[in-house]
Write a protein that holds these residues in place. Structure first.
Motif, mmCIF file in Angstrom:
data_model
loop_
_atom_site.group_PDB
_atom_site.id
_atom_site.type_symbol
_atom_site.label_atom_id
_atom_site.label_comp_id
_atom_site.label_asym_id
_atom_site.label_seq_id
_atom_site.Cartn_x
_atom_site.Cartn_y
_atom_site.Cartn_z
ATOM 1 N N ASP A 127 0.900 -1.071 -0.303
ATOM 2 C CA ASP A 127 0.122 0.405 0.371
ATOM 3 C C ASP A 127 1.266 1.051 0.513
ATOM 4 O O ASP A 127 1.499 1.491 0.980
ATOM 5 C CB ASP A 127 -0.815 0.307 1.338
ATOM 6 N N PHE A 128 0.999 1.992 -1.172
ATOM 7 C CA PHE A 128 1.458 3.202 -1.917
ATOM 8 C C PHE A 128 1.267 4.742 -0.646
ATOM 9 O O PHE A 128 1.608 5.449 -0.237
ATOM 10 C CB PHE A 128 1.517 3.503 -2.872
ATOM 11 N N LEU A 129 -0.519 4.079 -0.660
ATOM 12 C CA LEU A 129 -1.516 5.502 0.183
ATOM 13 C C LEU A 129 -1.167 5.470 1.737
ATOM 14 O O LEU A 129 -2.620 5.689 1.992
ATOM 15 C CB LEU A 129 -2.101 5.476 -0.845
ATOM 16 N N ASN A 130 -1.134 4.782 2.352
ATOM 17 C CA ASN A 130 -1.300 4.216 4.106
ATOM 18 C C ASN A 130 -3.028 4.271 4.188
ATOM 19 O O ASN A 130 -3.253 4.826 5.077
ATOM 20 C CB ASN A 130 -0.824 6.046 5.021
ATOM 21 N N GLY A 131 -3.262 3.350 3.264
ATOM 22 C CA GLY A 131 -4.892 2.906 3.440
ATOM 23 C C GLY A 131 -5.630 4.268 2.330
ATOM 24 O O GLY A 131 -6.994 3.684 2.449
ATOM 25 N N GLN A 132 -5.043 5.341 1.800
ATOM 26 C CA GLN A 132 -6.540 5.742 0.750
ATOM 27 C C GLN A 132 -6.601 5.453 -0.091
ATOM 28 O O GLN A 132 -5.879 4.293 -0.722
ATOM 29 C CB GLN A 132 -5.768 7.556 0.936
#
Length: 277
Positions: A110-115
């Motif tokens: 996950d590159f977007l921390n859960g976004q």
């Protein structure tokens, strides 16, 4: 009987149009934001394969990643799965399951921390804020984790979609341990230094109606050939950008031309996965 009852499909479309215009006029999501809505949970919920979330350490950061294991009696190759701009969505996780169905361990960091995003503008802005150094750090940490999985046979590959397809091509130049790269409609390299260190074959999957990306393919072919690298791009007829998502049968907005391309690309990909050592 009024015309709303007589023509329900038309009525439904008009209602969606009015609502979309209302949201747009009030600064909400774009008119066709629904085109990007997430899907894929049905496949995940009904899969016989084991999928799980794991924590991966990368310096001071902890990265969440989703892993799906194949059902096989021997050790398997591992494939890093790089998300498109909308985040680590249910669709992306369903792609991990589809990969595992074809015999590999699939792991998507996950590159977007859960976004997650349902409109392209917000998604693009968030992904554009991720630096290339951050991309490499996440992929390096995920690669190290994958190779240490007891069920992994030591073979590592990478795939990516949309922006992730470009990142996958870039990562091929950064990690000599990769045995194959599968780039789906991502921007190809445009300078010699971006291909000089590639040590694995790169397989490209592109929609015919996606000249924004495809315009860079001839240059990439030239660079890869000059550097003695293997690059096999294929253009799928009548397909647009993002055809693996928009051609997915579970997608409520599936496009028929993209479905045909997805079927053809999936068959090719399945064959290539079988060639991994």
């Amino acid at each position: 009987m009024n015309w709303f009852n007589r023509y329900p499909d038309l009525a439904s479309w008009l209602l969606r149009l009015v609502l979309g215009l209302t949201f747009a006029c009030h600064g909400g999501q774009s008119l066709f934001a629904e085109e990007y809505k997430d899907f894929g949970k049905d496949r995940l919920n009904n899969s016989p394969r084991h999928g799980e979330w794991v924590d991966i350490k990368s310096g001071d950061r902890t990265i969440k990643a989703f892993v799906v294991y194949p059902e096989r009696k021997d050790k398997a190759p591992a494939v890093l799965v790089i998300q498109e701009i909308f985040g680590l969505t249910d669709w992306l996780r369903s792609m991990c399951d589809e990969l595992a169905e074809n015999g590999v361990i699939a792991i998507g960091p996950d590159f977007l921390n859960g976004q997650k995003f349902e409109d392209a503008d917000s998604a693009s802005k968030a992904v554009s804020a991720v630096t290339q150094d951050q991309v490499k750090a996440v992929l390096d940490a995920t690669a190290d984790y994958a190779l240490k999985i007891p069920a992994c046979n030591g073979t590592l590959a990478v795939c990516g979609f949309c922006r992730g397809g470009g990142w996958a091509f870039t990562y091929a130049n950064e990690n000599p341990k990769l045995k194959a790269t599968y780039s789906f409609y991502g921007a190809p390299p445009d300078s010699p230094e971006q291909v000089a260190n590639i040590s694995c074959p790169v397989y490209g999957f592109y929609g015919e109606n996606d000249e924004r990306v495809n315009a860079g393919i001839p240059k990439a072919e030239e660079l890869m050939k000059a550097a003695g690298k293997k690059y096999e791009p294929v253009l799928y007829k009548s397909a647009g950008h993002g055809f693996m998502r928009s051609g997915e049968p579970a997608n409520p907005n599936m496009r028929e031309g993209d479905k045909k391309a997805r079927d053809e690309a999936s068959a090719r990909w399945k064959m290539l996965l079988k060639q991994l050592p």
